[in-house]
Design a protein around this motif. Structure first.
Motif, PDB file in Angstrom:
ATOM      1  N   GLU A 184       1.062   2.595 -11.915  1.00  0.00           N
ATOM      2  CA  GLU A 184       1.947   1.876 -11.000  1.00  0.00           C
ATOM      3  C   GLU A 184       1.336   1.813  -9.603  1.00  0.00           C
ATOM      4  OE1 GLU A 184       5.245   0.362 -11.253  1.00  0.00           O
ATOM      5  OE2 GLU A 184       4.340   0.208 -13.232  1.00  0.00           O
ATOM      6  N   ALA A 185       0.743   2.918  -9.176  1.00  0.00           N
ATOM      7  CA  ALA A 185       0.108   2.972  -7.852  1.00  0.00           C
ATOM      8  C   ALA A 185      -1.009   1.945  -7.757  1.00  0.00           C
ATOM      9  CB  ALA A 185      -0.423   4.372  -7.583  1.00  0.00           C
TER      10      ALA A 185
ATOM     11  N   GLU B  53       1.669   7.208  -6.313  1.00  0.00           N
ATOM     12  CA  GLU B  53       0.596   8.191  -6.455  1.00  0.00           C
ATOM     13  C   GLU B  53       1.158   9.606  -6.296  1.00  0.00           C
ATOM     14  OE1 GLU B  53      -3.800   9.153  -4.518  1.00  0.00           O
ATOM     15  OE2 GLU B  53      -2.169   8.425  -3.246  1.00  0.00           O
TER      16      GLU B  53
ATOM     17  N   GLU C 299       0.838  -1.212   0.000  1.00  0.00           N
ATOM     18  CA  GLU C 299       0.000   0.000   0.000  1.00  0.00           C
ATOM     19  C   GLU C 299       0.867   1.255   0.000  1.00  0.00           C
ATOM     20  OE1 GLU C 299      -3.447   2.215   2.704  1.00  0.00           O
ATOM     21  OE2 GLU C 299      -2.696   0.231   3.279  1.00  0.00           O
TER      22      GLU C 299
ATOM     23  N   GLY D 219       2.333   1.887  -3.365  1.00  0.00           N
ATOM     24  CA  GLY D 219       1.306   2.488  -4.207  1.00  0.00           C
ATOM     25  C   GLY D 219       1.157   3.975  -3.928  1.00  0.00           C
ATOM     26  N   SER D 220       1.183   4.345  -2.642  1.00  0.00           N
ATOM     27  CA  SER D 220       1.051   5.760  -2.272  1.00  0.00           C
ATOM     28  C   SER D 220       2.254   6.571  -2.762  1.00  0.00           C
ATOM     29  CB  SER D 220       0.924   5.889  -0.751  1.00  0.00           C
ATOM     30  OG  SER D 220      -0.254   5.250  -0.304  1.00  0.00           O
TER      31      SER D 220
ATOM     32  N   LYS E 248      -1.430  -0.756  -9.461  1.00  0.00           N
ATOM     33  CA  LYS E 248      -0.886  -2.112  -9.497  1.00  0.00           C
ATOM     34  C   LYS E 248      -0.522  -2.598  -8.099  1.00  0.00           C
ATOM     35  CE  LYS E 248       3.381  -2.974 -10.871  1.00  0.00           C
ATOM     36  NZ  LYS E 248       4.578  -3.170 -11.732  1.00  0.00           N
ATOM     37  N   TYR E 249       0.138  -1.755  -7.316  1.00  0.00           N
ATOM     38  CA  TYR E 249       0.553  -2.172  -5.977  1.00  0.00           C
ATOM     39  C   TYR E 249      -0.620  -2.175  -5.003  1.00  0.00           C
ATOM     40  CZ  TYR E 249       5.427  -2.386  -7.313  1.00  0.00           C
ATOM     41  OH  TYR E 249       6.607  -2.755  -7.913  1.00  0.00           O
ATOM     42  N   TRP E 250      -1.577  -1.264  -5.187  1.00  0.00           N
ATOM     43  CA  TRP E 250      -2.763  -1.286  -4.326  1.00  0.00           C
ATOM     44  C   TRP E 250      -3.569  -2.575  -4.563  1.00  0.00           C
ATOM     45  CZ3 TRP E 250      -4.080   4.454  -5.739  1.00  0.00           C
ATOM     46  CH2 TRP E 250      -3.312   5.296  -4.918  1.00  0.00           C
TER      47      TRP E 250
END
Length: 261
Positions: free
Chosen positions: A251-252, A244, A237, A240-241, A254-256
Motif C-alpha cells: 500500500e505504501a 509504511e 507521500e 505512503g509513509s 502504491k501511494y509513493w
C-alpha cells in the motif's frame, strides 16, 4: 461548481428584476466573494476569467476579482480593475485593495500607511478589522511573527470568522511550539476554509508526531486532504509513509508511486 454559482447569481438577478430596484439587503452575494472568503482561489480565479469573457461590470464582482488576482499574484490584472474603479478611490474597500496591491509588490511601508489610515477612519467597522488583518500579513511577510500573531489574535477576538487570521495565528503558535493552540487554530481554519488542504495536512502531521495513540485522528485529517485533491504529491507521500509505519508495504509503495507520477 463554478457553473452552478454563476447560474445562481443569474437567478438572483432575475428575482431582483421582478421585484424592483436593488438594495444592499437583497442583492445576491457575489460567488467570487463567497469563494474568496473560503480561500478557494483557484475556483474564484476561474469564475473571474468567465466574468472577463462576459464583460461583467458589476462593481462588487470586479473588486472581488481584483482581490482574487492579487491573491494569485496577477498584479497587472488587478491594476486594470483598480484603474477602472478609480472613481471610488476614496472608499475604504478601494483603499484596502490598493494598499494590498502595494503589499504584493513588497512596498510594505506605503501599504502599511494606507491600512493604518483606513483602520483609523473606520473604527468599529469591518473595514478597520480588514486593515488590521492586512497589516498583520505585512508583518508575517517580514517574518515579524510575534507582532503578526498579536494582531491576528486581536482580529479574531473581534471577528471569529476570519479564516486568514486563524491560519496566521496557527502558524505563529507553531513557531512557538505551542501544539495545543496550533491545533486549536488549525481546526478553526479548516472549518472556515472547507477546501483548504494545508491546514488539514498540517493537522495530520502534528497528530502523527504526537504518538501512535493519535494516528487515527491524524489519518482522518490526511484522508480529508486526499479527498480534496487526490494528486497532491505531499499528501500521497504522507499516506505512503502512514502505511509504511503500519508495515503495509504494498500500500505504501502504491501511494509513493502516485506521488512521483
Amino acid at each position: 461548481m463554478i457553473r452552478v454559482l454563476l447560474k445562481l447569481t443569474a437567478l438572483g438577478l432575475l428575482v431582483w428584476e421582478a421585484r424592483g430596484p436593488i438594495t444592499a439587503e437583497d442583492k445576491p452575494i457575489s460567488p467570487v466573494k463567497t469563494l474568496l472568503n473560503e480561500n478557494r482561489l483557484d475556483e474564484a480565479l476561474a469564475v473571474c476569467c468567465q466574468y472577463e469573457v462576459l464583460s461583467t461590470r458589476d462593481r462588487d464582482d470586479r473588486m472581488a476579482c481584483a482581490w482574487v488576482y492579487l491573491r494569485n499574484n496577477q498584479v497587472e490584472s488587478a491594476a486594470k480593475i483598480l484603474e477602472e474603479q478609480k472613481g471610488n478611490s476614496k472608499s475604504a474597500d478601494y483603499q484596502l485593495l490598493y494598499g494590498y496591491s502595494l503589499s504584493v509588490q513588497k512596498k510594505y511601508d506605503q501599504a502599511k500607511k494606507i491600512f493604518e489610515s483606513v483602520a483609523a477612519s473606520n473604527k468599529g467597522k469591518p473595514a478597520a478589522l480588514s486593515a488590521q488583518e492586512l497589516i498583520a500579513e505585512i508583518y508575517d511577510s517580514q517574518e515579524k511573527l510575534t507582532t503578526a500573531g498579536f494582531i491576528y489574535n486581536l482580529v479574531l477576538k473581534e471577528d471569529p470568522n476570519r479564516g486568514r487570521s486563524a491560519w496566521g495565528l496557527a502558524r505563529f503558535y507553531q513557531t512557538q511550539n505551542d501544539i495545543r493552540r496550533t491545533i486549536q487554530y488549525l481546526e478553526v481554519t479548516a472549518k472556515l476554509w472547507p477546501r483548504h488542504i494545508p491546514s488539514r495536512f498540517l493537522l495530520a502531521k502534528i497528530h502523527f508526531s504526537l504518538g501512535p495513540e493519535y494516528n487515527s485522528v491524524g489519518f482522518n485529517w490526511l484522508k480529508d486532504s486526499y479527498r480534496l485533491n487526490k494528486s497532491n504529491p505531499e499528501v500521497l507521500e504522507e499516506i505512503g509513509s502512514f502505511f509504511e509505519r503500519k508495515n503495509k508495504i504494498p500500500e505504501a509503495v502504491k501511494y509513493w508511486q502516485k506521488a512521483l507520477s
